[in-house]
Design a protein around this motif. Structure first.
Motif, mmCIF file in Angstrom:
data_model
loop_
_atom_site.group_PDB
_atom_site.id
_atom_site.type_symbol
_atom_site.label_atom_id
_atom_site.label_comp_id
_atom_site.label_asym_id
_atom_site.label_seq_id
_atom_site.Cartn_x
_atom_site.Cartn_y
_atom_site.Cartn_z
ATOM 1 N N ILE A 1 0.858 -1.178 0.000
ATOM 2 C CA ILE A 1 0.000 0.000 0.000
ATOM 3 C C ILE A 1 0.902 1.237 0.000
ATOM 4 O O ILE A 1 2.024 1.197 0.481
ATOM 5 C CB ILE A 1 -0.973 0.039 1.214
ATOM 6 C CG1 ILE A 1 -0.232 -0.143 2.534
ATOM 7 C CG2 ILE A 1 -2.056 -1.008 1.079
ATOM 8 C CD1 ILE A 1 -1.109 0.028 3.752
ATOM 9 N N ARG B 1 0.316 8.812 2.432
ATOM 10 C CA ARG B 1 1.029 9.970 2.953
ATOM 11 C C ARG B 1 1.709 9.652 4.284
ATOM 12 O O ARG B 1 1.203 8.904 5.080
ATOM 13 C CB ARG B 1 0.044 11.135 3.128
ATOM 14 C CG ARG B 1 0.748 12.286 3.657
ATOM 15 C CD ARG B 1 0.391 13.727 3.458
ATOM 16 N NE ARG B 1 -0.420 14.333 2.482
ATOM 17 C CZ ARG B 1 0.000 14.784 1.296
ATOM 18 N NH1 ARG B 1 1.234 14.542 0.895
ATOM 19 N NH2 ARG B 1 -0.808 15.431 0.520
ATOM 20 N N MET C 1 2.742 -7.446 4.572
ATOM 21 C CA MET C 1 2.274 -6.178 4.021
ATOM 22 C C MET C 1 3.407 -5.160 4.051
ATOM 23 O O MET C 1 4.139 -5.075 5.027
ATOM 24 C CB MET C 1 1.115 -5.662 4.879
ATOM 25 C CG MET C 1 0.312 -4.580 4.194
ATOM 26 S SD MET C 1 -0.861 -3.814 5.320
ATOM 27 C CE MET C 1 -1.888 -5.174 5.717
ATOM 28 N N PHE D 1 4.402 -0.926 3.227
ATOM 29 C CA PHE D 1 3.856 0.412 2.997
ATOM 30 C C PHE D 1 4.969 1.278 2.405
ATOM 31 O O PHE D 1 6.083 1.295 2.918
ATOM 32 C CB PHE D 1 3.371 1.010 4.332
ATOM 33 C CG PHE D 1 2.994 2.470 4.243
ATOM 34 C CD1 PHE D 1 1.695 2.846 3.939
ATOM 35 C CD2 PHE D 1 3.942 3.471 4.456
ATOM 36 C CE1 PHE D 1 1.351 4.200 3.839
ATOM 37 C CE2 PHE D 1 3.605 4.821 4.365
ATOM 38 C CZ PHE D 1 2.297 5.179 4.050
ATOM 39 N N VAL E 1 2.855 0.675 -9.505
ATOM 40 C CA VAL E 1 1.408 0.831 -9.679
ATOM 41 C C VAL E 1 1.058 0.708 -11.166
ATOM 42 O O VAL E 1 1.697 1.330 -12.011
ATOM 43 C CB VAL E 1 0.949 2.214 -9.147
ATOM 44 C CG1 VAL E 1 -0.547 2.410 -9.368
ATOM 45 C CG2 VAL E 1 1.291 2.351 -7.667
ATOM 46 N N GLN F 1 -5.209 1.780 -9.078
ATOM 47 C CA GLN F 1 -5.238 1.148 -7.749
ATOM 48 C C GLN F 1 -3.872 1.320 -7.091
ATOM 49 O O GLN F 1 -2.934 0.603 -7.391
ATOM 50 C CB GLN F 1 -5.592 -0.335 -7.910
ATOM 51 C CG GLN F 1 -5.935 -0.988 -6.588
ATOM 52 C CD GLN F 1 -6.378 -2.432 -6.765
ATOM 53 O OE1 GLN F 1 -7.140 -2.747 -7.673
ATOM 54 N NE2 GLN F 1 -5.885 -3.302 -5.903
ATOM 55 N N PHE F 2 -3.780 2.309 -6.188
ATOM 56 C CA PHE F 2 -2.499 2.618 -5.547
ATOM 57 C C PHE F 2 -2.259 1.760 -4.303
ATOM 58 O O PHE F 2 -1.223 1.860 -3.678
ATOM 59 C CB PHE F 2 -2.450 4.090 -5.138
ATOM 60 C CG PHE F 2 -2.364 5.050 -6.290
ATOM 61 C CD1 PHE F 2 -1.137 5.369 -6.848
ATOM 62 C CD2 PHE F 2 -3.505 5.635 -6.814
ATOM 63 C CE1 PHE F 2 -1.042 6.266 -7.904
ATOM 64 C CE2 PHE F 2 -3.417 6.532 -7.868
ATOM 65 C CZ PHE F 2 -2.188 6.845 -8.421
ATOM 66 N N LYS F 3 -3.265 0.999 -3.925
ATOM 67 C CA LYS F 3 -3.146 0.205 -2.699
ATOM 68 C C LYS F 3 -3.612 -1.218 -2.958
ATOM 69 O O LYS F 3 -4.481 -1.447 -3.795
ATOM 70 C CB LYS F 3 -3.999 0.829 -1.597
ATOM 71 C CG LYS F 3 -3.543 2.203 -1.174
ATOM 72 C CD LYS F 3 -4.485 2.801 -0.148
ATOM 73 C CE LYS F 3 -3.914 4.015 0.541
ATOM 74 N NZ LYS F 3 -3.693 5.169 -0.303
ATOM 75 N N HIS G 1 -8.565 4.062 -2.921
ATOM 76 C CA HIS G 1 -7.464 3.516 -3.728
ATOM 77 C C HIS G 1 -7.445 1.999 -3.721
ATOM 78 O O HIS G 1 -6.577 1.396 -4.327
ATOM 79 C CB HIS G 1 -6.123 4.008 -3.162
ATOM 80 C CG HIS G 1 -5.714 5.358 -3.664
ATOM 81 N ND1 HIS G 1 -4.605 6.003 -3.211
ATOM 82 C CD2 HIS G 1 -6.273 6.180 -4.584
ATOM 83 C CE1 HIS G 1 -4.491 7.178 -3.831
ATOM 84 N NE2 HIS G 1 -5.496 7.304 -4.658
ATOM 85 N N SER G 2 -8.353 1.360 -2.984
ATOM 86 C CA SER G 2 -8.308 -0.090 -2.843
ATOM 87 C C SER G 2 -9.336 -0.754 -3.745
ATOM 88 O O SER G 2 -10.201 -0.094 -4.313
ATOM 89 C CB SER G 2 -8.595 -0.480 -1.394
ATOM 90 O OG SER G 2 -7.619 0.091 -0.558
ATOM 91 N N ARG H 1 -12.878 0.484 -5.157
ATOM 92 C CA ARG H 1 -12.850 1.944 -5.405
ATOM 93 C C ARG H 1 -14.203 2.654 -5.214
ATOM 94 O O ARG H 1 -14.703 2.715 -4.126
ATOM 95 C CB ARG H 1 -12.206 2.218 -6.758
ATOM 96 C CG ARG H 1 -10.701 1.966 -6.665
ATOM 97 C CD ARG H 1 -9.980 2.034 -7.973
ATOM 98 N NE ARG H 1 -9.902 0.706 -8.587
ATOM 99 C CZ ARG H 1 -9.079 0.381 -9.570
ATOM 100 N NH1 ARG H 1 -8.276 1.283 -10.070
ATOM 101 N NH2 ARG H 1 -9.041 -0.831 -10.057
ATOM 102 N N PRO I 1 0.916 6.615 -12.066
ATOM 103 C CA PRO I 1 1.622 5.346 -12.240
ATOM 104 C C PRO I 1 2.705 5.503 -13.319
ATOM 105 O O PRO I 1 2.567 6.321 -14.225
ATOM 106 C CB PRO I 1 0.527 4.390 -12.728
ATOM 107 C CG PRO I 1 -0.753 5.039 -12.392
ATOM 108 C CD PRO I 1 -0.518 6.503 -12.340
#
Ligand code: SF4
Lengths: 123, 432
Positions: free
Chosen positions: A2, A5, A69, A71, A82, A93-95, B256-257, B260, B348
């Motif tokens: 994931i 910030r 996991m 981060f 990504v 989908q950044f996570k 973001h998961s 969405r 990305p």
């Protein structure tokens, strides 16, 4: 994997070309269990890889993470992993991205090096 | 000189109690702001002059040359992308929309890599919202779902939510129940009464289970959902139902998961269900200080909140087709203007590679990775610090940002006006 910030990322994000930003963002947070299992120690880095790319980051133990996991503070290093697909909603989908993690002696790329090789990038 | 009660132009909290000490036209000290805010207001090394890339190198040029080159690129393109807009004021955004219409382009904001799914979910369902003042004064139960304000909106808890004392919440933190739902423990969860850790990508399922439990249909919920035992979810449902005024704040952990915008849609349904039993509101934790503003300005001028295509006879909106990352992935744009955002850092990698293949115009106070792939670079005043204007807080309140210090840099609005003039001049030339 994931991405998101962190305080240090946020404080440096208007100053991205600085060494402080590199230090704050080219990190891979992982659990103590994974840190030990990968045989990491001072001076070692981690290489993360998936179908979209690969990137070397400095490991950082994070007690908030469960094993399995990682981060990464949001930014250009995380985004190497990504994919561009937005699932029809415009947002990648950044996570929740699958990555392979291993220990490496390779070093972390500086921000300018990360963008070198792109056609219009400075040489 | 001390400027009192200035507004911080970093995050969507828009804290309006910042004191800024100015000496000889320079900002010397910032009080009350958090680390994120003060680093932004204090500033650092700027882009010195406008630049155009020649023979691979960025070379200094006059502002007029840069405006003309930018206009030429935008006019020559079939479908330019005008992207960013989150860290600037509404007046500049309005000019940007005019420019997008004039050159026939697509205007998209950083929301598409951020709360875009929230914007879509809210469009589908509507938002049972409130102002942050109402939350401060009334909320006795607060849920932070997939967000970490302790690091992303550091003063949120002290000014508006968990820890602040309000009219009907005189005890502050002690009088409130704070719940965090996340895939990891965070600085925010350290301040919570209860933290529910779910498996990544299971927000939709967990929200569905809670909807059932709140609706009294717990018998259909399996023993474990998203890695959380049913008994724990049942306890959470009871906490939510016991609220007299509850507030859900959600962040990128859910947008973001997997799932969405459907996650947001479902969270809105949960809040609707809760409202048949008690009072509940919900709000996205907007990141950049005026990403809310571009949504508002676009909505009132085009009817759509982001990813608006102005290349047709009427504004057209279809995220998945007209969003920045989709356009780049399909090579469906042939030039880009990036303003008040750093696309090269936040897209990305494949989208950044696509961006590097087309001419890019950057308007920004600072050098960043987008500069490295830009053809034209136009340095601007820092909106909210060196230029005044309107910004929308995360709860939709419009606030007026003052200018704190003078600058020789033109504002985003001025730069866009000049580019627009160059566009008009070139158009007239073409007609002749
Ligand atoms: S919480 Fe946000 S708006 Fe308030 S001072 Fe910090 S960065 Fe600025």
């Amino acid at each position: 994997m994931i991405s998101g910030r962190t305080l240090a990322q946020g404080a440096g994000c208007e100053c991205k070309m600085s060494p402080d930003f590199l230090k704050a963002v080219s990190l891979c947070h992982l659990s103590k269990g994974d840190y030990d299992a990968l045989g990491l120690c001072e001076g070692k880095n981690v290489q993360l890889k998936n179908e979209f790319g690969q990137v070397v980051l400095a490991p950082k133990v994070d007690a908030g993470l469960r094993q399995g996991m990682v981060f990464i503070p949001m930014g250009p290093w995380a985004n190497v992993l990504v994919g561009p697909d937005t699932g029809g909603c415009g947002t990648p989908q950044f996570k929740g991205i699958e990555v392979e993690v291993e220990a490496t002696d390779a070093s972390v790329l500086e921000i300018r090096d990360l963008f070198r090789g792109l056609r219009r990038a400075q040489t | 000189m001390i400027v009192e009660d200035a507004i911080c132009s970093f995050c969507g909290c828009l804290c309006d109690d910042i004191n800024v000490e100015v000496e000889e036209g320079k900002i010397k000290r910032v009080r009350h702001a958090c680390r994120l805010g003060s680093s932004k207001i204090l500033g650092h090394e700027r882009i010195k002059a406008p630049m155009i890339r020649r023979g691979g190198e960025l070379c200094m040029v006059s502002y007029q040359e840069a405006y003309d080159r930018a206009a030429e690129i935008l006019l020559r393109a079939q479908k330019p992308l005008l992207y960013g807009w989150a860290s600037t004021v509404c007046e500049a955004q309005k000019k940007g929309i005019l420019l997008a219409e004039e050159v026939g382009g697509v205007l998209d904001s950083t929301a598409t890599v951020c709360h875009g799914p929230s914007v879509i979910g809210i469009e589908e369902k509507g938002l049972p919202g409130a102002t942050l003042g109402q939350v401060k004064n009334r909320a006795d139960t607060i849920v932070f779902w997939g967000c970490n304000p302790a690091e992303a909106h550091p003063r949120h808890s002290l000014r508006y939510s968990s820890n602040v004392c309000g009219r009907f919440t005189p005890e502050g933190r002690a009088g409130r129940k704070i719940v965090v739902v996340d895939v990891r423990e965070t600085r925010t969860s350290k301040n919570a009464d209860k933290t529910v850790i779910i498996q990544p990508g299971t927000d939709y399922e967990v929200i569905s289970a809670l909807r059932m439990l709140v609706a009294g249909k717990g018998d259909v919920v399996p023993d474990e959902v998203g890695g959380v035992p049913k008994a724990e979810l049942d306890g959470l449902a009871k906490t939510l139902l016991a609220a007299r005024f509850g507030a859900v704040f959600f962040g990128l952990g859910i947008t973001h998961s997997r799932g969405r915008y459907k996650n947001i849609d479902n969270a809105l349904s949960l809040v609707t269900e809760l409202n048949s039993h008690t009072k509940f509101v919900i709000m996205p934790m907007r990141g950049h200080y005026n990403v809310g503003g571009i949504g508002q300005v676009l909505a009132w001028s085009s009817g759509f909140p982001m990813s608006v295509d102005f290349t047709r006879n009427a504004p057209y909106f279809n995220p998945g087709e007209t969003a920045a990352c989709d356009l780049l992935a399909k090579a469906d744009t042939d030039a880009a203007l990036i303003i008040a955002a750093d696309a090269a850092s936040n897209f990305p990698r494949a989208a950044v590679e696509a961006l590097a293949k087309i001419p890019v115009i950057q308007i920004d106070p600072y050098e960043n990775p987008t500069t490295l792939i830009s053809e034209v670079v136009i340095p601007s005043a820092i909106a909210g610090v060196e230029a005044e204007g309107t910004a929308y807080r995360m709860d939709g309140m419009a606030l007026r940002m003052r200018k704190l210090v003078d600058t020789s840099y033109p504002s985003d609005e001025e730069i866009l006006s000049h580019i627009l003039e160059s566009v008009h001049r070139l158009q007239r030339g073409l007609e002749r």
